[in-house]
Design a protein around this motif. Structure first.
Motif, short mmCIF file in Angstrom:
data_model
loop_
_atom_site.label_atom_id
_atom_site.label_comp_id
_atom_site.label_asym_id
_atom_site.label_seq_id
_atom_site.Cartn_x
_atom_site.Cartn_y
_atom_site.Cartn_z
N GLY A 37 0.82 -1.21 0.00
CA GLY A 37 0.00 0.00 0.00
C GLY A 37 0.85 1.25 0.00
N PHE A 38 1.95 1.21 0.75
CA PHE A 38 2.89 2.33 0.79
C PHE A 38 3.42 2.62 -0.62
N VAL A 39 3.91 1.60 -1.30
CA VAL A 39 4.50 1.79 -2.64
C VAL A 39 3.44 2.29 -3.62
N THR A 40 2.24 1.73 -3.54
CA THR A 40 1.15 2.15 -4.43
C THR A 40 0.78 3.60 -4.20
N CYS A 41 0.56 3.96 -2.93
CA CYS A 41 0.20 5.35 -2.61
C CYS A 41 1.33 6.31 -2.97
N LEU A 42 2.56 5.90 -2.74
CA LEU A 42 3.71 6.73 -3.08
C LEU A 42 3.75 7.01 -4.58
N ALA A 43 3.56 5.98 -5.38
CA ALA A 43 3.60 6.14 -6.84
C ALA A 43 2.48 7.06 -7.31
N ILE A 44 1.28 6.86 -6.80
CA ILE A 44 0.15 7.70 -7.21
C ILE A 44 0.38 9.14 -6.78
N SER A 45 0.88 9.32 -5.56
CA SER A 45 1.13 10.66 -5.05
C SER A 45 2.18 11.40 -5.88
N MET A 46 3.27 10.72 -6.18
CA MET A 46 4.33 11.34 -6.97
C MET A 46 3.88 11.64 -8.40
N PHE A 47 3.10 10.74 -8.98
CA PHE A 47 2.58 10.97 -10.33
C PHE A 47 1.66 12.19 -10.33
N GLY A 48 0.79 12.28 -9.32
CA GLY A 48 -0.10 13.44 -9.22
C GLY A 48 0.67 14.74 -9.05
N LEU A 49 1.70 14.72 -8.22
CA LEU A 49 2.53 15.91 -8.05
C LEU A 49 3.20 16.29 -9.37
#
Length: 109
Positions: A37-49
């Motif tokens: 979940g950490f890796v998934t949320c991190l990827a989505i967050s960075m992509f959104g940024l």
């Protein structure tokens, strides 16, 4: 639209920090699910940024993104992880929120 993307990215930042906290509390396969979940949320967050900074000023977008993450993580800590609540903690959360709103208001985008 990019402000909405930035807000969602900030919420996913709260997600990845929360997953780290939950992973710390667990063992075995459940721990690895939280790390997933950490890796998934991190990827989505960075992509959104990344998407938001294509049209928003980098400094403003980064400050808003980290501010949402910081405020959200503190609130999750208080609500979910039963961290302490005192006057100064709440005061500085509100000043951070006011700063985030201020950055949005003065941004030309």
């Amino acid at each position: 639209m990019n402000w909405l993307i930035l807000i969602v990215a900030g919420l996913f930042e709260v997600g990845f920090t929360s997953c780290l906290a939950k992973a710390k509390e667990t063992t075995g396969s459940e721990m690895y699910l939280w790390y997933g979940g950490f890796v998934t949320c991190l990827a989505i967050s960075m992509f959104g940024l990344m998407k938001a900074t294509q049209s928003l000023p980098l400094g403003t977008a980064y400050a808003v993104w980290t501010g949402i993450g910081a405020v959200g993580t503190v609130l999750v800590g208080i609500i979910v992880f039963h961290e302490s609540v005192d006057f100064w903690r709440v005061f500085f959360i509100f000043t951070l929120i006011a700063s985030i709103i201020g950055l949005k208001v003065v941004s030309s985008h």
